[in-house]
Design an enzyme around this catalytic site. Structure first.
Site, PDB file in Angstrom:
ATOM      1  N   TYR A  24       1.111  -1.445  -0.395  1.00  0.00           N
ATOM      2  CA  TYR A  24       0.127   0.573  -0.254  1.00  0.00           C
ATOM      3  C   TYR A  24       0.657   1.753   0.006  1.00  0.00           C
ATOM      4  O   TYR A  24       1.311   1.608   0.758  1.00  0.00           O
ATOM      5  CB  TYR A  24      -0.801   0.057   1.432  1.00  0.00           C
ATOM      6  CG  TYR A  24      -2.304  -0.922   1.161  1.00  0.00           C
ATOM      7  CD1 TYR A  24      -2.506  -2.648   0.359  1.00  0.00           C
ATOM      8  CD2 TYR A  24      -2.167  -1.452   2.844  1.00  0.00           C
ATOM      9  CE1 TYR A  24      -2.983  -3.569   0.223  1.00  0.00           C
ATOM     10  CE2 TYR A  24      -3.061  -3.027   2.165  1.00  0.00           C
ATOM     11  CZ  TYR A  24      -3.190  -3.194   1.640  1.00  0.00           C
ATOM     12  OH  TYR A  24      -3.923  -4.808   2.017  1.00  0.00           O
TER      13      TYR A  24
ATOM     14  N   SER B  35      -1.122 -14.663   3.222  1.00  0.00           N
ATOM     15  CA  SER B  35      -2.664 -14.025   2.816  1.00  0.00           C
ATOM     16  C   SER B  35      -2.394 -14.612   1.478  1.00  0.00           C
ATOM     17  O   SER B  35      -1.981 -15.122   0.919  1.00  0.00           O
ATOM     18  CB  SER B  35      -2.561 -12.429   2.474  1.00  0.00           C
ATOM     19  OG  SER B  35      -4.245 -11.903   2.048  1.00  0.00           O
ATOM     20  N   ASN B  36      -3.636 -14.764   0.418  1.00  0.00           N
ATOM     21  CA  ASN B  36      -3.343 -15.246  -1.131  1.00  0.00           C
ATOM     22  C   ASN B  36      -3.126 -16.757  -1.453  1.00  0.00           C
ATOM     23  O   ASN B  36      -2.811 -16.923  -2.323  1.00  0.00           O
ATOM     24  CB  ASN B  36      -3.361 -13.875  -2.339  1.00  0.00           C
ATOM     25  CG  ASN B  36      -4.094 -12.692  -1.726  1.00  0.00           C
ATOM     26  OD1 ASN B  36      -5.079 -12.717  -2.023  1.00  0.00           O
ATOM     27  ND2 ASN B  36      -3.339 -11.946  -1.185  1.00  0.00           N
TER      28      ASN B  36
ATOM     29  N   LYS C   4     -24.302   1.785  -1.982  1.00  0.00           N
ATOM     30  CA  LYS C   4     -24.610   3.156  -2.289  1.00  0.00           C
ATOM     31  C   LYS C   4     -24.815   3.567  -3.857  1.00  0.00           C
ATOM     32  O   LYS C   4     -25.128   4.330  -4.416  1.00  0.00           O
ATOM     33  CB  LYS C   4     -23.535   4.204  -1.702  1.00  0.00           C
ATOM     34  CG  LYS C   4     -21.832   3.509  -2.666  1.00  0.00           C
ATOM     35  CD  LYS C   4     -21.428   4.981  -1.612  1.00  0.00           C
ATOM     36  CE  LYS C   4     -19.198   3.902  -2.027  1.00  0.00           C
ATOM     37  NZ  LYS C   4     -18.597   4.898  -1.488  1.00  0.00           N
TER      38      LYS C   4
END
Ligand SMILES: NC(=O)c1ccc[n+]([C@@H]2O[C@H](COP(=O)([O-])OP(=O)(O)OC[C@H]3O[C@@H](n4cnc5c(N)ncnc54)[C@H](OP(=O)(O)O)[C@@H]3O)[C@@H](O)[C@H]2O)c1
Length: 312
Positions: free
Chosen positions: A58, A156-157, A215
């Site tokens: 990130y 993860s993954n 939304k």
């Protein structure tokens, strides 16, 4: 907000966490403002959220850096925060993945510097590489755990086969993978395996990148350069089916005095296979609202109803 034990580790994290790929993740999302991101972090901590889910990926360290800066502020106590971070992408050549023991040792040291801390509470191998034996990679993390540099081990993954190999010595505490009301593959084989081996599960994309927030409308158009315009969930008949289901979710949310995202998050929190949820928040308002999901108590009937609504 209640805490949950992560696997067999001594880490106890808030069941409602914060996903931080929109905090410093400039390589993933446009128009992010780091000052807004830091304020989202502060808001999370002030609202009882202790679990911060970040990754080298990130912003190639920027998200971790912002977390480190906020945790230096006098108002916050590092010891009360659960930092979960991940690595596998080779810095400077991020397309390449590396799970080798040497890479993981360096990745942890580098993350510690960016986070300005002496330990990482949960360290995940972000993605599997193609060459490293998964139990060898996890053994390296176990040594880092024994050295006090990390407190819990995650992957993860990973496919189920890779998770089983990673957990040959029983060292894996937590798995983070794509799971939400629209993507439920994990339920059939992964959840039973994790339950049997006392491994926690933390889903990512809990709001399906905003689609489960309720939304969007049936006539919503996503720009060509918006990655959502190419995703199956956001196009064609499937999108229309999801929007119709979200209309029913609005009715259930209303009778639970909740917003739709709060209802969706509360559904995960009632699911015994899910340890914690880490919705991303783009701004302070979303963060404040999501933190309140832990106050929503869904009845068993509504839990089952929501379960059924999304079986399409
Ligand atoms: N391990 C991995 O490989 C992996 C992969 C992906 C993500 N993750 C982790 O999982 C976290 C969660 O994933 P994510 O953030 O990508 O997706 P997400 O949690 O499914 O969706 C987050 C998005 O939902 C919308 N949203 C959130 N709260 C809302 C609210 N109260 N009202 C209305 N809309 C709301 C926002 O969309 P807008 O931006 O449109 O406002 C927000 O950006 C990440 O931050 C990251 O930490 C891990």
């Amino acid at each position: 907000m209640s805490d949950v034990q992560i696997g067999k580790s001594q880490v106890y994290a808030s069941t409602l966490g914060l996903g931080t790929n929109k905090i410093g993740g400039h390589n993933l999302f446009k128009n992010l403002d780091d000052e807004v991101g830091k304020e989202v972090l502060r808001t999370a901590l002030r609202n009882g959220v202790t679990l911060l889910d970040t990754a080298y990926a990130y912003g190639f360290g920027q998200s971790e850096k912002l977390i480190g800066e906020v945790l230096q502020e006098a108002e916050f106590d590092r010891a009360r925060v659960i930092i979960a971070t991940k690595a596998a992408q080779v810095p400077g050549n991020e397309e390449q993945l590396d799970n080798s023991p040497e890479f993981l040792q360096n990745a942890v040291e580098d993350a510690l510097k960016r986070l300005q801390t002496e330990y990482i509470d949960i360290f995940y191998i972000h993605f599997p590489d193609e060459v490293t034996k998964k139990n060898e990679a996890v053994k390296a993390l176990h040594e880092l755990k024994e050295a006090g540099k990390i407190r819990a081990i995650g992957v993860s993954n990973f496919s189920l086969t890779q998770i089983k190999e990673a957990n040959l010595d029983g060292y894996v505490d937590v798995v983070e993978d794509n799971y939400n009301l629209l993507h439920r593959k994990a339920e059939t084989e992964l959840f039973p395996y994790l339950a049997k081996h006392n491994i926690s599960f933390i889903p990512y994309f809990p709001l399906a990148s905003g689609l489960l927030s309720g939304k969007y409308t049936a006539d919503q158009k996503f720009a060509e350069n918006d990655s959502r315009s190419k995703k199956a969930d956001f196009t064609g008949e499937r999108y229309q089916k999801i929007i119709a289901t979200m209309t029913e979710m609005k009715i259930i949310a209303h009778r639970n005095d909740a917003t739709v995202p709060q209802l969706v998050l509360a559904w995960y929190l009632k699911n015994p296979h899910i340890a914690a949820v880490i919705p991303g928040a783009r701004n302070v308002e979303q963060m404040v609202s999501n933190a309140k999901a832990t106050d929503i108590r869904i009845s068993n009937d509504d839990y089952e109803l929501i379960d059924d609504l999304f079986r399409f």
